[in-house]
Enzyme design. Structure first.
Site, PDB file in Angstrom:
ATOM      1  N   ILE A  11       1.148  -0.929  -0.069  1.00 18.17           N
ATOM      2  CA  ILE A  11       0.470  -0.021   0.136  1.00 18.17           C
ATOM      3  C   ILE A  11       0.640   1.422  -0.153  1.00 18.17           C
ATOM      4  CG2 ILE A  11      -0.052   0.424   2.402  1.00 18.17           C
ATOM      5  CD1 ILE A  11      -3.387   0.889   2.029  1.00 18.17           C
ATOM      6  N   ASN A  24      -2.550   1.830  15.901  1.00 20.07           N
ATOM      7  CA  ASN A  24      -2.987   1.056  17.364  1.00 20.07           C
ATOM      8  C   ASN A  24      -3.963   2.311  17.857  1.00 20.07           C
ATOM      9  OD1 ASN A  24      -0.902   2.619  18.098  1.00 20.07           O
ATOM     10  ND2 ASN A  24       0.166   0.970  17.525  1.00 20.07           N
ATOM     11  N   VAL A  33       1.897  -3.237   8.228  1.00 18.97           N
ATOM     12  CA  VAL A  33       1.737  -1.862   7.691  1.00 18.97           C
ATOM     13  C   VAL A  33       1.672  -0.563   8.411  1.00 18.97           C
ATOM     14  CG1 VAL A  33      -0.710  -1.860   8.027  1.00 18.97           C
ATOM     15  CG2 VAL A  33      -0.480  -1.447   5.564  1.00 18.97           C
ATOM     16  N   ASP A  34       1.695  -0.496   9.570  1.00 12.69           N
ATOM     17  CA  ASP A  34       1.352   0.304  10.347  1.00 12.69           C
ATOM     18  C   ASP A  34       3.398   1.389  10.192  1.00 12.69           C
ATOM     19  OD1 ASP A  34       1.548   3.004  12.063  1.00 12.69           O
ATOM     20  OD2 ASP A  34       0.681   1.559  13.453  1.00 12.69           O
ATOM     21  N   GLY A 119      -4.294  -8.454  10.357  1.00 12.59           N
ATOM     22  CA  GLY A 119      -2.687  -9.317  11.113  1.00 12.59           C
ATOM     23  C   GLY A 119      -2.724  -9.324  12.412  1.00 12.59           C
ATOM     24  N   TYR A 121      -4.073  -7.961  15.153  1.00 14.70           N
ATOM     25  CA  TYR A 121      -4.580  -8.370  15.484  1.00 14.70           C
ATOM     26  C   TYR A 121      -5.584  -9.619  15.957  1.00 14.70           C
ATOM     27  CZ  TYR A 121      -3.798  -3.630  17.435  1.00 14.70           C
ATOM     28  OH  TYR A 121      -3.637  -1.573  17.679  1.00 14.70           O
TER      29      TYR A 121
HETATM   30  N1  AR6 Z   1       0.871  -2.891   1.967  1.00 17.71           N
HETATM   31  C1  AR6 Z   1      -0.404  -3.468   2.510  1.00 17.71           C
HETATM   32  N2  AR6 Z   1      -0.615  -4.584   3.343  1.00 17.71           N
HETATM   33  C2  AR6 Z   1      -0.182  -4.794   4.307  1.00 17.71           C
HETATM   34  C3  AR6 Z   1       1.388  -4.431   4.592  1.00 17.71           C
HETATM   35  C4  AR6 Z   1       1.402  -3.380   2.991  1.00 17.71           C
HETATM   36  N3  AR6 Z   1       2.832  -2.607   3.334  1.00 17.71           N
HETATM   37  N4  AR6 Z   1       2.663  -4.687   5.804  1.00 17.71           N
HETATM   38  C5  AR6 Z   1       1.175  -5.756   5.919  1.00 17.71           C
HETATM   39  N5  AR6 Z   1       0.268  -5.341   5.896  1.00 17.71           N
HETATM   40  P1  AR6 Z   1      -1.931  -5.549   9.959  1.00 17.71           P
HETATM   41  P2  AR6 Z   1      -3.269  -5.309  12.199  1.00 17.71           P
HETATM   42  C6  AR6 Z   1      -1.291  -6.384   5.845  1.00 17.71           C
HETATM   43  O1  AR6 Z   1      -0.971  -6.250  11.473  1.00 17.71           O
HETATM   44  O2  AR6 Z   1      -4.003  -7.040  12.056  1.00 17.71           O
HETATM   45  C7  AR6 Z   1       0.346  -2.778  14.305  1.00 17.71           C
HETATM   46  O3  AR6 Z   1       1.553  -3.001  14.965  1.00 17.71           O
HETATM   47  C8  AR6 Z   1      -0.671  -7.608   6.648  1.00 17.71           C
HETATM   48  O4  AR6 Z   1      -0.362  -8.567   5.895  1.00 17.71           O
HETATM   49  O5  AR6 Z   1      -0.631  -4.530   9.405  1.00 17.71           O
HETATM   50  O6  AR6 Z   1      -4.130  -4.433  12.022  1.00 17.71           O
HETATM   51  C9  AR6 Z   1       0.298  -1.738  14.883  1.00 17.71           C
HETATM   52  O7  AR6 Z   1      -0.100  -0.765  15.429  1.00 17.71           O
HETATM   53  C10 AR6 Z   1      -2.969  -7.518   6.944  1.00 17.71           C
HETATM   54  O8  AR6 Z   1      -3.233  -8.597   5.674  1.00 17.71           O
HETATM   55  O9  AR6 Z   1      -2.724  -4.752  11.032  1.00 17.71           O
HETATM   56  C11 AR6 Z   1      -0.926  -2.075  15.442  1.00 17.71           C
HETATM   57  O10 AR6 Z   1      -0.417  -2.142  16.784  1.00 17.71           O
HETATM   58  C12 AR6 Z   1      -3.040  -6.790   7.122  1.00 17.71           C
HETATM   59  O11 AR6 Z   1      -1.882  -5.922   6.492  1.00 17.71           O
HETATM   60  C13 AR6 Z   1      -1.665  -3.440  14.703  1.00 17.71           C
HETATM   61  O12 AR6 Z   1      -0.376  -3.465  13.951  1.00 17.71           O
HETATM   62  C14 AR6 Z   1      -3.198  -5.717   8.448  1.00 17.71           C
HETATM   63  O13 AR6 Z   1      -1.714  -6.462   9.746  1.00 17.71           O
HETATM   64  C15 AR6 Z   1      -2.354  -3.289  13.808  1.00 17.71           C
HETATM   65  O14 AR6 Z   1      -2.779  -4.148  13.594  1.00 17.71           O
END
Ligand code: AR6
Length: 164
Positions: A11, A24, A33-34, A119, A121
């Site tokens: 993204i 978060n 992704v954050d 992810g 969460y």
């Molecule tokens: N582009 C698109 N999607 C992505 C990317 C990217 N570059 N990197 C990961 N994903 P997550 P959550 C996907 O864990 O579950 C953080 O520490 C990933 O494969 O990023 O909402 C925050 O600070 C998955 O499908 O977010 C919070 O503490 C999706 O993004 C916590 O993680 C979401 O995974 C939030 O957890």
């Protein structure tokens, strides 16, 4: 009705008006992704986030895009999945709704979402996809929304949800 399409990729390379960050509640950055968004946007993003004093789960707050090829980043903390009885579906729906509202308020026409909460969460992917797709499609605004699936599993799950 907002228009929805699906791509697989990173993204942080999305070129458009805004991307959504699966943040978060402290808006302090993190993994997933954050982490990728903070690295790509540069250190000014962290400074801008600190000025927002956090964000409740299900709400959404806006910063500039800094070094990213978007004007805005919309930060939304998704619910942490427990067992589904702690308002997780309602909170996830409100992440998508409030992010789309922020996009409209800020005159966006193109906005990209990652799969919020599925992810770190732990929100079950199939359940989350259904909520994402129905909430985006129901949203009444002339927005072009792109779901950006990072991995194949997420892409396949969204593809299935969008076919229904
Ligand atoms: N582009 C698109 N999607 C992505 C990317 C990217 N570059 N990197 C990961 N994903 P997550 P959550 C996907 O864990 O579950 C953080 O520490 C990933 O494969 O990023 O909402 C925050 O600070 C998955 O499908 O977010 C919070 O503490 C999706 O993004 C916590 O993680 C979401 O995974 C939030 O957890």
């Amino acid at each position: 009705m907002a228009d929805l399409k699906l791509i697989q990729g990173d993204i942080t390379t999305f070129k458009g008006d805004a991307i959504v960050n699966a943040a978060n509640t402290g808006l302090v950055g993190g993994g997933g992704v954050d982490g990728a968004i903070h690295r790509a946007a540069g250190p000014e993003l962290n400074i801008a986030c600190r000025k927002l004093h956090g964000c409740p789960t299900g709400d959404a707050k806006v910063t500039p895009g800094f070094n990213l090829p978007v004007r805005l980043i919309i930060h939304t903390p998704g619910p942490i999945w427990r067992d589904g009885s702690f308002e997780e579906p309602k909170l996830l729906r409100s992440c998508y709704e409030n992010s789309l509202k922020r996009a409209v308020e800020n005159h966006c026409q193109t906005v990209a979402f990652p799969s919020i909460s599925t992810g770190i969460y732990g929100y079950p992917l199939d359940k989350a996809c259904k909520i994402a797709v129905s909430t985006i499609r129901k949203f009444d605004a002339p927005l072009q929304v792109t779901m950006v699936a990072f991995d194949q599993k997420t892409y396949d799950a969204f593809n299935k949800a969008m076919a229904n």
